[in-house]
Write an enzyme that holds these catalytic residues in place. Structure first.
Site, PDB file in Angstrom:
ATOM      1  CG  ASP A 194      -1.750   1.246   1.340  1.00  0.00           C
ATOM      2  OD1 ASP A 194      -2.692   1.384   0.537  1.00  0.00           O
ATOM      3  OD2 ASP A 194      -1.451   2.093   2.202  1.00  0.00           O
ATOM      4  CD  GLU A 234      -2.482   1.791  -3.597  1.00  0.00           C
ATOM      5  OE1 GLU A 234      -3.317   2.634  -3.982  1.00  0.00           O
ATOM      6  OE2 GLU A 234      -1.589   2.048  -2.772  1.00  0.00           O
TER       7      GLU A 234
END
Length: 490
Positions: A194, A234
């Protein structure tokens, strides 16, 4: 190795109104056999922080309100299980940062957190500050006074409750290693990195997706692989960046696909979509909707780099989404609500399409026929509409697409024709052998055909955007069958 089957993206509590055990029951009950994997959105303590779990106080602890690590193990026993490694930051409420606030540089955790001084020891010029890439409005620094009487400028890329980690030092490495080890011991086999593009900061740069970042992601991926896990990066950025990142990690997200499908449907023009499908990474996950908004910059220009869509096309795309949602998305996007990204439109994909069942099912069909392993967000699975009540209550833009469901709402949704049709499409994508073969795409203007071929088996999606005709043709040797996408809504 990740299964080539559709995955569900979901929060444990928001989809069931309960916990991880209830999610497992749902996947073994009404949704049995539908999904090959689950991306379980942050289940760490706490799940209800300022960014819905992406600001963990303790990244290595399951929030006791929704379960335990044993529940995680059970969920991941028969399914691919993805969890988020929040690479860039930790909550300001974490015991480590609270110790820093109390003791300043005397804290044993001081090195874990990144300050302006760490990157700009000789001071930062106005030009250097302007050069820093910002995903959200405002400064990337938050001044905080510590117990030693000094005020320090801490890096806060996203919000002042998310303090950036110094991933270059031993303390930062050890922190992330601890989380990785916990994942690998509890049936998590896929790691979503992330906000990984922001992890490395360097003076004189824009502090986003630097050359050093690529090396960092490469090393982090190898470390996860050694523990038996795959990694997904991501990163929302220019489409060429995704192509480059895909060479350095196990998989990336195809974030260009969602806006390109919308553009094709809004304009009956597939040229940009077909151009992308010729060059898009094959080692990818595809999405239309996620817990975040609908990404826009991934298909657009960035700086002097032309996009798959030009600036005018991007503007038209955004305005059409706002119009289709009766301006609900406008209330949740940009500066209209707190804690939102500048490069995303907050709206359900279903409402972005004007809640048109056929267009929504067609979007999913294109997603499933595009290269990559498809993921379906829980709100998208049930064709949920914008949750304006939740948005009004929290004033968090992305909550418009983060509804709280329960058994009654799920039972109602499963009876909707569009949801029934979507589940049939998911099963087709999971079961047809040709999706393990070779992909090809051709077409022009308002028509396209996406085909998968494996030996004497093939499956093709033919679409005429102008007439809204879509056919799925399956060939098995000498046998050929064709179904209309409209028939799945009957």
């Amino acid at each position: 190795m990740m299964k080539n089957k559709v995955q569900l993206i979901t929060y444990a509590d928001r989809i069931t109104g309960q916990n991880i055990g209830a999610l497992t029951t749902l996947l073994n009950g009404p949704l049995k056999g539908v999904f090959g994997g689950v991306h379980l959105l942050p289940f760490y303590n706490p799940i209800d922080g300022s960014d819905a779990g992406f600001d963990p106080i303790d990244h290595s602890e399951v929030d006791s309100r929704i379960g335990t690590w044993e529940d995680i193990q059970v969920l991941g026993k028969d399914l691919d299980l993805m969890a988020d490694l929040i690479v860039n930051h930790v909550s300001a409420q974490s015991f480590q940062f609270q110790d820093v606030l109390a003791k300043g540089k005397q804290s044993e955790f001081w090195d874990l957190f990144l300050t302006k001084e760490d990157v700009f020891p000789n001071g930062m010029s106005e030009a250097e500050q302007k050069a820093i890439y910002r995903p959200r409005p405002g400064s990337c620094f938050t001044p905080m006074q510590c117990g030693d009487g000094q005020t320090y400028d801490f890096w806060t890329t996203f919000t002042d409750n998310q303090i950036d980690i110094n991933v270059k030092v031993e303390a930062g490495v050890a922190y992330l290693n601890n989380v990785l080890t916990k994942f690998s011991a509890n049936n998590v086999n896929i790691i979503r990195l992330d906000a990984a593009g922001y992890a490395i900061k360097q003076a004189g740069t824009n502090c986003f997706m630097l050359d050093e970042t690529f090396g960092y992601l490469d090393n982090l991926s190898k470390q996860a692989n050694d523990l038996g896990m795959e990694t997904i990066a991501e990163i929302h950025s220019h489409y060429q960046t995704q192509v480059e990142v895909a060479k350095r990690v196990n998989m990336v997200y195809d974030f260009a696909l969602p806006p390109l499908i919308l553009h094709s449907l809004f304009n009956n023009d597939v040229d940009a979509l077909l151009k992308w499908l010729q060059i898009s990474p094959r080692n990818c996950l595809t999405v239309l909707d996620t817990h975040d908004g609908i990404g826009i910059i991934d298909a657009g220009p960035m700086g002097d780099k032309p996009g798959l869509l030009n600036a005018q096309q991007i503007d038209n795309l955004v305005e059409t989404m706002h119009a289709n949602s009766n301006n609900q998305s406008r209330q949740a996007t940009g500066a209209a609500a707190s804690n939102v990204d500048l490069y995303q439109v907050n709206c359900t994909y279903y409402n972005a399409l004007g809640a048109k069942d056929f267009d929504y099912l067609l979007s999913r069909a294109i997603q499933f026929f595009a290269p990559g392993v498809p993921q379906v967000y829980y709100g998208g699975l049930f064709a949920c509409e914008n949750d304006m009540e939740l948005l009004a209550r929290t004033n968090v833009g992305r909550d418009i697409n983060r509804p709280y469901l329960n058994n009654e709402k799920i039972e109602y949704a499963l009876d909707k024709p569009v949801v029934k049709g979507l589940i049939e499409l998911i099963k087709l994508r999971n079961e047809h052998p040709a999706f393990a073969g070779e992909f090809s795409a051709h077409g022009a203007e308002g028509e396209c055909c996406l085909t998968w071929q494996l030996e004497d088996k093939s499956i093709a999606l033919s679409v005429n955007f102008k007439t809204r005709d879509a056919l799925i043709t399956q060939v098995n040797g000498d046998d050929e069958t064709t179904i209309s996408l409209n028939a799945l809504l009957a």
